[in-house]
Scaffold this motif. Structure first.
Motif, PDB file in Angstrom:
ATOM      1  N   ALA A   1      -6.916   6.107  -5.944  1.00 22.93           N
ATOM      2  CA  ALA A   1      -6.340   6.962  -4.911  1.00 22.93           C
ATOM      3  C   ALA A   1      -6.661   8.409  -5.238  1.00 22.93           C
ATOM      4  O   ALA A   1      -6.846   8.773  -6.401  1.00 22.93           O
ATOM      5  CB  ALA A   1      -4.833   6.768  -4.838  1.00 22.93           C
ATOM      6  N   THR A   2      -6.725   9.215  -4.191  1.00 20.35           N
ATOM      7  CA  THR A   2      -6.883  10.653  -4.356  1.00 20.35           C
ATOM      8  C   THR A   2      -5.563  11.317  -4.008  1.00 20.35           C
ATOM      9  O   THR A   2      -4.986  11.051  -2.953  1.00 20.35           O
ATOM     10  CB  THR A   2      -7.992  11.195  -3.435  1.00 20.35           C
TER      11      THR A   2
ATOM     12  N   TYR B   1      -0.653  12.644  -0.926  1.00 19.71           N
ATOM     13  CA  TYR B   1      -1.596  11.526  -0.990  1.00 19.71           C
ATOM     14  C   TYR B   1      -2.712  11.807   0.009  1.00 19.71           C
ATOM     15  O   TYR B   1      -2.469  12.148   1.151  1.00 19.71           O
ATOM     16  CB  TYR B   1      -0.856  10.239  -0.623  1.00 19.71           C
ATOM     17  N   GLU B   2      -3.956  11.642  -0.423  1.00 24.65           N
ATOM     18  CA  GLU B   2      -5.092  11.923   0.456  1.00 24.65           C
ATOM     19  C   GLU B   2      -5.769  10.655   0.967  1.00 24.65           C
ATOM     20  O   GLU B   2      -6.268  10.630   2.075  1.00 24.65           O
ATOM     21  CB  GLU B   2      -6.112  12.801  -0.288  1.00 24.65           C
ATOM     22  N   GLY B   3      -5.819   9.616   0.162  1.00 32.12           N
ATOM     23  CA  GLY B   3      -6.462   8.370   0.583  1.00 32.12           C
ATOM     24  C   GLY B   3      -6.825   7.537  -0.630  1.00 32.12           C
ATOM     25  O   GLY B   3      -6.624   7.941  -1.769  1.00 32.12           O
ATOM     26  N   SER B   4      -7.359   6.334  -0.362  1.00 29.05           N
ATOM     27  CA  SER B   4      -7.744   5.467  -1.469  1.00 29.05           C
ATOM     28  C   SER B   4      -8.936   4.608  -1.077  1.00 29.05           C
ATOM     29  O   SER B   4      -9.247   4.437   0.097  1.00 29.05           O
ATOM     30  CB  SER B   4      -6.573   4.585  -1.899  1.00 29.05           C
ATOM     31  N   GLY B   5      -9.579   4.093  -2.110  1.00 30.50           N
ATOM     32  CA  GLY B   5     -10.708   3.193  -1.951  1.00 30.50           C
ATOM     33  C   GLY B   5     -11.237   2.822  -3.319  1.00 30.50           C
ATOM     34  O   GLY B   5     -11.097   3.587  -4.280  1.00 30.50           O
TER      35      GLY B   5
ATOM     36  N   GLN C   1       0.952   4.180  -2.778  1.00 30.00           N
ATOM     37  CA  GLN C   1       0.787   5.595  -2.438  1.00 30.00           C
ATOM     38  C   GLN C   1       1.892   6.414  -3.080  1.00 30.00           C
ATOM     39  O   GLN C   1       1.632   7.445  -3.696  1.00 30.00           O
ATOM     40  CB  GLN C   1       0.811   5.790  -0.922  1.00 30.00           C
TER      41      GLN C   1
ATOM     42  N   GLN D   1       0.842  -1.200   0.000  1.00 30.75           N
ATOM     43  CA  GLN D   1       0.000   0.000   0.000  1.00 30.75           C
ATOM     44  C   GLN D   1       0.877   1.249   0.000  1.00 30.75           C
ATOM     45  O   GLN D   1       0.595   2.200  -0.715  1.00 30.75           O
ATOM     46  CB  GLN D   1      -0.933   0.018   1.203  1.00 30.75           C
TER      47      GLN D   1
ATOM     48  N   TRP E   1      -7.817  18.210  -7.091  1.00 34.89           N
ATOM     49  CA  TRP E   1      -7.907  16.818  -6.668  1.00 34.89           C
ATOM     50  C   TRP E   1      -7.806  15.907  -7.880  1.00 34.89           C
ATOM     51  O   TRP E   1      -8.552  16.071  -8.849  1.00 34.89           O
ATOM     52  CB  TRP E   1      -9.227  16.589  -5.949  1.00 34.89           C
TER      53      TRP E   1
END
Length: 159
Positions: free
Chosen positions: A124-125, A116-120, A47, A43, A141
């Motif tokens: 990723a954002t 990096y803001e997050g993922s799902g 990222q 992960q 973004w």
């Protein structure tokens, strides 16, 4: 400890210091990451990969806009890094707003920060904060597939 007789540098110490600096800066050296793969290291690599992709796109696009790399055209950079659907939406945005659709402004930023803001859900954002000469900033973004595909979305920060 190993000493290189031609330079007198202690290799082990140099490697340890370099590794420490890389890790303290939030980056993992590929060779070190391969030796010790703690849980979540894939992960972390993803990222870093999505941040690197957005950074590479942004910097190449800026160079193309500024003409600092004559071998690069802004359209070619967009075609390389962005999905065709996103490119079409950006063209529409540019026409509606009379501004650059990547920078989301009429002028070019002086600098930028990328995080990096997050993922799902396989994406990723990544947020690019652009800094302009008048002191203003704009957050843009980016949505990037974790599988290494092209950037699939780029938009203004949510309100």
């Amino acid at each position: 400890m190993e000493v290189d007789m031609t330079t007198g540098i202690r290799r082990t110490a140099v490697v340890a210091v370099t590794a420490g600096l890389l890790l303290a800066g939030g980056l993992a050296a590929p060779a070190l990451a391969a030796e010790a793969s703690p849980p979540g290291s894939h992960q972390a690599a993803r990222q870093i990969g999505v941040v690197e992709k957005v950074t590479a796109f942004y910097d190449q696009y800026l160079d193309a806009i500024n003409g600092t790399n004559p071998n690069m055209d802004p359209t070619e950079v967009r075609n390389e890094f962005l999905t065709p659907e996103l490119n079409a939406r950006l063209d529409d945005w540019a026409e509606e707003n009379m501004a650059d659709p990547v920078f989301r402004a009429q002028n070019t930023p002086e600098s930028r920060d990328v995080r990096y803001e997050g993922s799902g859900a396989g994406h990723a954002t990544v947020i690019v904060t652009e800094h302009f000469g008048d002191g203003s900033t704009i957050d843009v973004w980016y949505r990037v597939p974790l599988d290494g595909g092209r950037i699939s979305d780029l938009k203004d920060a949510p309100q």
